[in-house]
Design an enzyme around this catalytic site. Structure first.
Site, short mmCIF file in Angstrom:
data_model
loop_
_atom_site.label_atom_id
_atom_site.label_comp_id
_atom_site.label_asym_id
_atom_site.label_seq_id
_atom_site.Cartn_x
_atom_site.Cartn_y
_atom_site.Cartn_z
CB CYS A 137 -1.82 15.00 -22.70
SG CYS A 137 -1.88 16.18 -21.34
CG ASP B 171 -8.39 15.46 -22.36
OD1 ASP B 171 -7.61 14.51 -22.19
OD2 ASP B 171 -8.05 16.54 -22.87
#
Length: 581
Positions: free
Chosen positions: A349, A292
């Site tokens: 994100c 991530d």
């Protein structure tokens, strides 16, 4: 009876008169409606004739004092013209002028920089751009993830409802998510939270772990794990078996990571603090890796509104470069021969192409991997082309998630399958040059370091870690003459003579009491009985002492201040003789 007939005839005549009046009223009403509709259409047509301000009028606009309601109306009218450009356009104005003015209005109305607004308008069509911007102004619903190591979703929902919280299942795509609509108690301070029954986590953060699908007993690496939401989710899916390595480059963030793992009861996890780019050298051979990656945060504007104005082109380039290094390191940390795994999930994100599709396409070109289906039932397919740049067709298997369509933070998920542990020869991975390091002389007179090109007679190293092979090849016993073996020799003098001359030259000559190497060749110009001659021995003293200070040494011996040997004395042998003394 006759009277009754007369009454009936009068009633019939009266009904006919009423009907006539009713029909007349209905006819007048329809005429009025027709006139009203015609007038309305005329007004609409006049309103649709949006007049684009000229350049001088734009310059005179005062953005600080301009009414936002007028800007909103102008945005709506401009979008209407752009979506029906052929019929509503001004023949004297181009489409680019309409788009430029729309970008200025949107940036001012929603508080974005011109650069960020241009980014968003490149990604989203005009029919969605306002919805995207409006969704970024609204906070996402509060969601929690049930920790299956200590509770079940049904039991947790009942406990929270009894405490005054209004919760419902998040959706059919997850079995552990709950959405909290309102609550009379702090959702982060309930006894269930402190006991580790759930984790406050955004809905989009469920997706990477669901795509990774870790299996019990595997070795899993979470490369950027703080604050621990995804790591604890992995541990729960593995049922606290196997091994999970939770790494984060920030030492300060590992404190919250450790605290959450303790609270949630993850006992198969080890926390470490390394730069993710160093991980192939620290530990490898993982079955699955979750990356991530750090990003610009362009998908979480609702949480951090500073992204609207604080990001520029350099920020996106810096993030993209770091992400490329991390994804290569993550791929190299995976064992392609794993019986159950060999998978990497890359997520951000962010919604920009530079941080998503470009990075994934870069990994496909530089490592033996392929994209596979992440098994997520919803989401928008990734771009296979963007602004004239073509990506690999398999990027349609990646998934994008948007606030205005999925009611969650902007997110991107891609899943790789590693095919081979071999690194392609034509790799574009940036990094230090991996070449054999030649031994250096005392003053740097030895062979220079390789510039990355293959030297004749030497094999270019293949797969190696930066700095490892160079350290192994360098040996302190190797002489400068060996280092210059490949260099052209203009005369029959050892290349070691130059550094030795600097060491034993004027003012720094060796003491006459120190013997030269046994059997060593005589210095150039030295007599047959000088130190280092064929008849000298390690323990013998030279027959003639050194000359006076500053004067030449008799018979070529190295006197104090006299000229040192000009050639023939090898540094290695001299050091041995010095040690024997």
């Amino acid at each position: 009876d006759d009277d009754d007939d007369d009454d009936g005839g009068s009633d019939a005549s009266e009904e006919m008169a009423v009907e006539k009046q009713s029909r007349a009223i209905e006819r007048r009403r329809k005429e009025d409606e027709a006139l009203a509709d015609a007038e309305l259409q005329t007004n609409i047509q006049q309103a649709e004739r949006f007049v684009l301000p000229s350049g001088q009028e734009v310059e005179t606009l005062d953005r600080k004092t301009e009414d936002l309601a007028l800007i909103q109306i102008r945005i709506r009218e401009n979008l209407n013209v752009l979506m029906n450009f052929k019929t509503l356009r001004d023949p004297e104005r181009s489409r680019s002028e309409y788009l430029e003015f729309l970008q200025m209005d949107l940036a001012h109305y929603y508080g974005y920089s011109d650069y960020m607004m241009e980014k968003l308008m490149d990604i989203f069509p005009l029919s969605e751009i306002v919805d995207v911007l409006e969704a970024n102004e609204v906070a996402r619903p509060l969601t929690i993830r049930t920790n299956t190591l200590r509770s079940r979703r049904r039991d947790l929902a009942q406990a929270l409802i009894q405490r005054g919280a209004n919760v419902e299942p998040l959706g059919a795509w997850t079995k552990v998510g709950l959405v909290v609509f309102d609550t009379s108690v702090p959702i982060g301070a309930t006894p269930e939270y402190l006991a580790g029954h759930y984790m406050i986590q955004s809905a989009s953060s469920f997706l990477p772990v669901m795509a990774l699908a870790p299996q019990p007993g595997e070795r899993v690496l979470d490369m950027a794990s703080a604050p621990g939401g995804k790591t604890s989710h992995i541990a729960a899916l593995m049922k606290n078996t196997g091994f999970v390595l939770a790494n984060d480059a920030s030492k300060g963030r590992t404190k919250s990571l450790v605290a959450n793992l303790h609270r949630l009861g993850a006992t198969n996890t080890v926390v470490c603090n390394y730069d993710g780019r160093e991980f192939p050298r620290i530990m490898g051979g993982f079955d699955r890796v979750l990356l991530d990656a750090p990003c610009s945060g362009s998908g979480v504007v609702a949480k951090d509104s500073s992204v609207k104005t604080s990001k520029d082109e350099k920020d996106f380039q810096r993030c993209s470069h770091l992400q490329k290094e991390l994804i290569i390191a993550a791929i190299d940390s995976i064992d392609a021969k794993s019986k159950t795994g060999g998978y990497l999930v890359y997520s951000t994100c962010s919604i920009t192409v530079e941080e998503n599709e470009w990075v994934v396409d870069y990994a496909l070109k530089n490592r033996n991997v392929k994209l596979v289906n992440p098994n997520l039932d919803f989401g928008t397919p990734g771009f296979t082309s963007f602004k004239g740049r073509q990506f690999h067709p398999s990027l349609s298997l990646t998934r994008r998630f948007y606030p205005h369509t999925h009611n969650m933070d902007g997110f991107y998920v891609a899943k790789f399958k590693k095919l081979s542990n071999e690194i392609p020869k034509k790799s574009e991975v940036p990094g230090p040059v991996e070449a054999e390091e030649a031994p250096q002389g005392k003053k740097g007179k030895g062979k220079p370091q390789s510039d990355g090109k293959q030297q004749p007679g030497k094999q270019q190293p293949g797969k190696q870690q930066p700095g490892k092979q160079a350290k192994a090849k360098s040996t302190p016993q190797t002489s400068d003459a060996d280092a210059d073996a490949d260099a052209p020799e203009p005369m029959a003098v050892s290349p070691a003579a130059k550094p030795l001359k600097k060491k034993f030259g004027k003012g720094k000559g060796a003491s006459p009491a120190r013997p030269a190497a046994a059997g060593g060749p005589s210095p150039k110009g030295a007599g047959p009985k000088s130190a280092g001659g064929p008849h000298s021995s390690p323990g013998a003293k030279p027959k003639s002492p050194g000359g006076p200070k500053g004067g030449p040494s008799p018979k070529g011996g190295p006197g104090k201040g006299g000229p040192g040997p000009k050639g023939g004395v090898v540094k290695k042998k001299f050091l041995k003789a010095k040690k024997a003394q």
